[in-house]
Design a protein around this motif. Sequence first.
Motif, PDB file in Angstrom:
ATOM      1  N   ASP A  40       0.745  -1.137   0.064  1.00  0.00           N
ATOM      2  CA  ASP A  40      -0.113  -0.122  -0.033  1.00  0.00           C
ATOM      3  C   ASP A  40       0.815   1.214  -0.004  1.00  0.00           C
ATOM      4  OD1 ASP A  40      -2.335   1.280   0.206  1.00  0.00           O
ATOM      5  OD2 ASP A  40      -1.714   1.898   2.144  1.00  0.00           O
ATOM      6  N   VAL A  41       0.506   2.326  -0.905  1.00  0.00           N
ATOM      7  CA  VAL A  41       1.334   3.389  -1.017  1.00  0.00           C
ATOM      8  C   VAL A  41       0.485   4.552  -0.863  1.00  0.00           C
ATOM      9  CG1 VAL A  41       3.007   4.817  -2.473  1.00  0.00           C
ATOM     10  CG2 VAL A  41       3.029   2.292  -2.561  1.00  0.00           C
ATOM     11  N   GLN A  42       0.506   5.462   0.003  1.00  0.00           N
ATOM     12  CA  GLN A  42      -0.260   6.598   0.210  1.00  0.00           C
ATOM     13  C   GLN A  42       0.607   7.656  -0.106  1.00  0.00           C
ATOM     14  OE1 GLN A  42      -2.482   6.415   3.813  1.00  0.00           O
ATOM     15  NE2 GLN A  42      -3.402   4.449   3.357  1.00  0.00           N
ATOM     16  N   GLY A  43       0.126   8.746  -0.887  1.00  0.00           N
ATOM     17  CA  GLY A  43       0.989  10.029  -1.213  1.00  0.00           C
ATOM     18  C   GLY A  43       0.141  11.150  -0.954  1.00  0.00           C
ATOM     19  N   THR A  44       0.716  12.458  -0.724  1.00  0.00           N
ATOM     20  CA  THR A  44       0.140  13.503  -0.645  1.00  0.00           C
ATOM     21  C   THR A  44       1.079  14.603  -1.480  1.00  0.00           C
ATOM     22  OG1 THR A  44       1.325  13.971   1.570  1.00  0.00           O
ATOM     23  CG2 THR A  44      -1.051  13.132   1.479  1.00  0.00           C
ATOM     24  N   LEU A  45       0.497  15.613  -1.966  1.00  0.00           N
ATOM     25  CA  LEU A  45       1.113  16.704  -2.445  1.00  0.00           C
ATOM     26  C   LEU A  45       0.865  17.888  -1.761  1.00  0.00           C
ATOM     27  CD1 LEU A  45       3.064  18.134  -4.508  1.00  0.00           C
ATOM     28  CD2 LEU A  45       0.902  18.385  -6.025  1.00  0.00           C
ATOM     29  N   SER A  46       1.615  18.527  -1.072  1.00  0.00           N
ATOM     30  CA  SER A  46       1.418  19.802  -0.134  1.00  0.00           C
ATOM     31  C   SER A  46       1.943  20.860  -0.423  1.00  0.00           C
ATOM     32  CB  SER A  46       1.795  19.617   1.426  1.00  0.00           C
ATOM     33  OG  SER A  46       1.251  18.229   1.926  1.00  0.00           O
TER      34      SER A  46
ATOM     35  N   PRO B 172      -2.005   3.318 -14.286  1.00  0.00           N
ATOM     36  CA  PRO B 172      -3.614   3.227 -14.055  1.00  0.00           C
ATOM     37  C   PRO B 172      -3.925   2.556 -12.392  1.00  0.00           C
ATOM     38  CG  PRO B 172      -2.452   1.655 -15.578  1.00  0.00           C
ATOM     39  CD  PRO B 172      -1.725   2.478 -15.155  1.00  0.00           C
ATOM     40  N   GLU B 173      -3.040   2.200 -11.699  1.00  0.00           N
ATOM     41  CA  GLU B 173      -3.184   1.536 -10.365  1.00  0.00           C
ATOM     42  C   GLU B 173      -3.184   2.929  -9.215  1.00  0.00           C
ATOM     43  OE1 GLU B 173      -0.389  -1.323  -9.580  1.00  0.00           O
ATOM     44  OE2 GLU B 173      -1.164  -2.604 -11.178  1.00  0.00           O
ATOM     45  N   ILE B 174      -2.848   3.922  -9.837  1.00  0.00           N
ATOM     46  CA  ILE B 174      -2.754   4.966  -8.673  1.00  0.00           C
ATOM     47  C   ILE B 174      -4.005   5.759  -8.850  1.00  0.00           C
ATOM     48  CG2 ILE B 174      -1.649   7.070  -8.199  1.00  0.00           C
ATOM     49  CD1 ILE B 174       1.061   6.083  -9.341  1.00  0.00           C
ATOM     50  N   LYS B 175      -4.937   5.879  -7.695  1.00  0.00           N
ATOM     51  CA  LYS B 175      -6.071   6.753  -7.610  1.00  0.00           C
ATOM     52  C   LYS B 175      -5.843   7.928  -6.892  1.00  0.00           C
ATOM     53  CE  LYS B 175      -7.956   2.997  -9.346  1.00  0.00           C
ATOM     54  NZ  LYS B 175      -8.190   3.009 -10.962  1.00  0.00           N
TER      55      LYS B 175
ATOM     56  N   GLY C 231       3.511  22.939   9.382  1.00  0.00           N
ATOM     57  CA  GLY C 231       3.785  21.542   9.040  1.00  0.00           C
ATOM     58  C   GLY C 231       4.339  21.652   7.728  1.00  0.00           C
ATOM     59  N   ASP C 232       3.775  20.744   6.628  1.00  0.00           N
ATOM     60  CA  ASP C 232       3.992  20.450   5.255  1.00  0.00           C
ATOM     61  C   ASP C 232       3.197  21.406   4.587  1.00  0.00           C
ATOM     62  OD1 ASP C 232       6.085  18.705   5.802  1.00  0.00           O
ATOM     63  OD2 ASP C 232       4.705  16.956   5.775  1.00  0.00           O
ATOM     64  N   GLY C 233       2.275  22.164   5.144  1.00  0.00           N
ATOM     65  CA  GLY C 233       1.462  22.941   4.354  1.00  0.00           C
ATOM     66  C   GLY C 233       0.187  22.508   4.126  1.00  0.00           C
ATOM     67  N   LEU C 234      -0.595  23.116   3.120  1.00  0.00           N
ATOM     68  CA  LEU C 234      -1.921  22.674   2.870  1.00  0.00           C
ATOM     69  C   LEU C 234      -1.909  21.488   1.876  1.00  0.00           C
ATOM     70  CD1 LEU C 234      -4.879  23.559   2.853  1.00  0.00           C
ATOM     71  CD2 LEU C 234      -4.542  24.799   0.759  1.00  0.00           C
ATOM     72  N   GLY C 235      -2.525  20.292   2.198  1.00  0.00           N
ATOM     73  CA  GLY C 235      -2.693  19.378   1.189  1.00  0.00           C
ATOM     74  C   GLY C 235      -3.787  19.365  -0.156  1.00  0.00           C
ATOM     75  N   LEU C 236      -3.152  19.338  -1.321  1.00  0.00           N
ATOM     76  CA  LEU C 236      -3.786  19.685  -2.280  1.00  0.00           C
ATOM     77  C   LEU C 236      -4.424  18.449  -3.156  1.00  0.00           C
ATOM     78  CD1 LEU C 236      -1.638  22.439  -4.170  1.00  0.00           C
ATOM     79  CD2 LEU C 236      -3.675  22.746  -2.643  1.00  0.00           C
ATOM     80  N   LEU C 237      -3.404  17.490  -2.968  1.00  0.00           N
ATOM     81  CA  LEU C 237      -3.909  16.004  -3.745  1.00  0.00           C
ATOM     82  C   LEU C 237      -3.318  15.016  -2.777  1.00  0.00           C
ATOM     83  CD1 LEU C 237      -4.780  14.995  -6.609  1.00  0.00           C
ATOM     84  CD2 LEU C 237      -2.298  15.072  -7.226  1.00  0.00           C
ATOM     85  N   LYS C 238      -4.272  13.927  -2.833  1.00  0.00           N
ATOM     86  CA  LYS C 238      -3.870  12.539  -2.377  1.00  0.00           C
ATOM     87  C   LYS C 238      -3.840  11.364  -3.409  1.00  0.00           C
ATOM     88  CE  LYS C 238      -5.119  13.606   2.575  1.00  0.00           C
ATOM     89  NZ  LYS C 238      -6.048  13.155   3.516  1.00  0.00           N
ATOM     90  N   TRP C 239      -3.232  10.671  -3.269  1.00  0.00           N
ATOM     91  CA  TRP C 239      -3.273   9.388  -4.181  1.00  0.00           C
ATOM     92  C   TRP C 239      -2.929   8.021  -3.434  1.00  0.00           C
ATOM     93  CZ3 TRP C 239       0.517  13.086  -4.543  1.00  0.00           C
ATOM     94  CH2 TRP C 239       1.622  12.733  -4.421  1.00  0.00           C
ATOM     95  N   ARG C 240      -3.247   7.077  -3.757  1.00  0.00           N
ATOM     96  CA  ARG C 240      -2.982   5.671  -3.191  1.00  0.00           C
ATOM     97  C   ARG C 240      -2.867   4.510  -4.371  1.00  0.00           C
ATOM     98  NH1 ARG C 240      -7.107   3.032   1.448  1.00  0.00           N
ATOM     99  NH2 ARG C 240      -5.474   1.185   2.101  1.00  0.00           N
TER     100      ARG C 240
END
Length: 535
Positions: A317-323, A344-347, A380-389
Motif C-alpha cells: 500500500d502506497v499513500q501519497g500527498t502533495l502539499s 492506472p493503478e494510482i487513484k 507543518g508540510d502546508g496545505l494538502g492539495l492532492l492525495k493518491w493511493r
Amino acid sequence: MVVLAASITSKSGKALVSRQFVDMSRIRIEGLLAAFPKLIGSGKQHTYVETENVRYVYQPMEGIYLLLVTNKQSNILEDLDTLRLLSKVVPEFSASLDEEGICKHAFELIFAFDEVISLGHKENVTVAQVRQYCEMESHEERLHKLVLQSKINETKDVMKRKANEIDKSKIERGKLEKGGYSSLQSMSSMGSMGSIGRMDNSFSNDMGISSGNTFGGGSGFGITSEIDSFSSKSKGRPSAAVAAPAKGMGMKLGKSQRTNQFLESLKAEGEMIVEDVRPSANSAKSAGPPPTDPVTLTAEEKLNVTLKRDGGLSNFDVQGTLSLQILNQDDGFIQVQIESAGNPEIKFKTHPNINKELFSNENILGSKDPNRPFPAGQSGDGLGLLKWRMQSKDESAVPLTINCWPSVSGNETYVSIEYEASSMFDLQNVVVSVPLPALREAPNVRQVDGEWRFDSRNSILEWSILLIDNSNRSGSMEFVVPPADTSVFFPISVRFSAISTFSSMKVASIVPLKGGAPPKFSQRTQLVTESYQVV
C-alpha cells in the motif's frame, strides 16, 4: 596507423572542434583544415583525399564535416572504422548537427574523442561505454556526500543539545545565587530578632521541626525556585526539575549524583542514553528545513509493505500527498501544473476546494473560486492539495525484498540474510532490524555487506546500508547465535528513504492568475517507509 587529429568543420572549412593527438602547432592544424574544402571534388564519391604529407578521411553530416587527419602510412580500413564510430558518438553529445550546436557542446565532444582515440590509436570501446565514461558518475563521491551530510546533521544536533545544557546551567546558577541572597537576608533578620529566634528555634526542636526550614534557606530557596520555574516557562524554555520546598539542596544534589552514576554505568555497558529533554513547540516545528522560496511543494509517499517469510506479498500500500506552502499571501493567486507517470493503478483524490474538472482534464490544481487565494503561513508540510493511493499484489513492485534463512546445527544457530533491491529506486539510510533471542553477548557476525549494531536492551541486530544503488543491488549478512527457535528471528522490520516516488509526481510549472511573472518555487520529493515487515 596514427590519427593526427579528429576535427569537425563547417562546409566552408571553418574549424569548429579539433583534437590533436600528436605534437602539432595551431597554425599547422588550421592550415590543414583550411586546405581541406579545396581538395574535395564536387562529383567524387570517395570519403578520403590525400596530399603529399597527410590523408583526409571524412564524412558529411548535415551541415558539417567529420574529419580525420592521418599520415599516409595508416590503414585506411581502420581509419574508416574509427570514423564510423565517431559519427555515432557525435549525435550522442550534440543533438543539433549545425555550427551553433557543435560549438555549444565542444568540450563534451573533445572528451568523447579522447575516449575513442588515445595517442593516435583507436580504443576498443562502444558508444554506450563512451557515454558512461564521459558521465563520470562516482559511487564513492555520492557516498562521501551522504556521509558528509550526516555529519553536518549530527553536528547540528550536538549544537542544539549543548545550547539546552547551557540554558539549564544558567537557570541553576540563577537559583543558587538567589537562594544564597535570601539566606543572607534571613540570617540578618535572625541577628536582629535575637532571643525570639532562639525561642522559636528551641520550640521547633522540641516539636521535631528542622530549623533550616524555619528561617533558613529552605523556605527562601523554595520561593525563588517557584519564581524561576514560572519565569522560565513563560520564556518558552524547557522547565528544569525543581525540588519541592520541603527538601534541601543537599538532597537534590545527592539524587542527581546517583542518577548520573546509574547512567554512566549503562553507557559503559554500551547502551545509548538519550537525555530526557522536553522539546519546545519551536523545536517540534523545525523537524524539516524551513521553506525559503515563496512557494514550496512537497510530494511525499508513505509505504506500507508486508512480505511473507516463505515468499510472496501479503500487503502493498502506497499513500501519497502533495502539499503546498506559501510564505506571502500575495503569491496565493496561482495554479499548479503537475506531471505524473500515468500509472492506472494510482487513484487520485483532490481537496474539496480544488477544481476537479480542471484537474481531470488538464492536470492543473487550482481553486474553485479564482478570486480566493491559497492560504499562506501553513504549519507543518502546508496545505494538502492532492492525495493518491496505490495498492498491488505484484511482488515486482516491491523496492526491497529480504530473505532470512535460520538453521540450527548442534549448539549453534546459523542465520543468513540477504536483500535484493529493484532498479526502480536508489535507497538511502537502509536499516534492517532482526529480532534475536535473549543474549548475554553480541552475536558472532561472520560476514556483512555494510555495518551492523547490536541493541542489547531490545535484543535486536540492526544491519545498516547507507546507500543502495546500481553498484550494490544485492547484499548479505551471516551471523551465529546460540540454539533458538527459527520463529524468533521474525518479524523483520525495514526502514529506508528515497528521493523518487512510485507516482513520479512533479510540478511542471506555476501559473499566476493575476498575470505577471510566476513566483519562484521549489519542490521536494521523498519516499519513506511507514511499516515495512517480513512476517
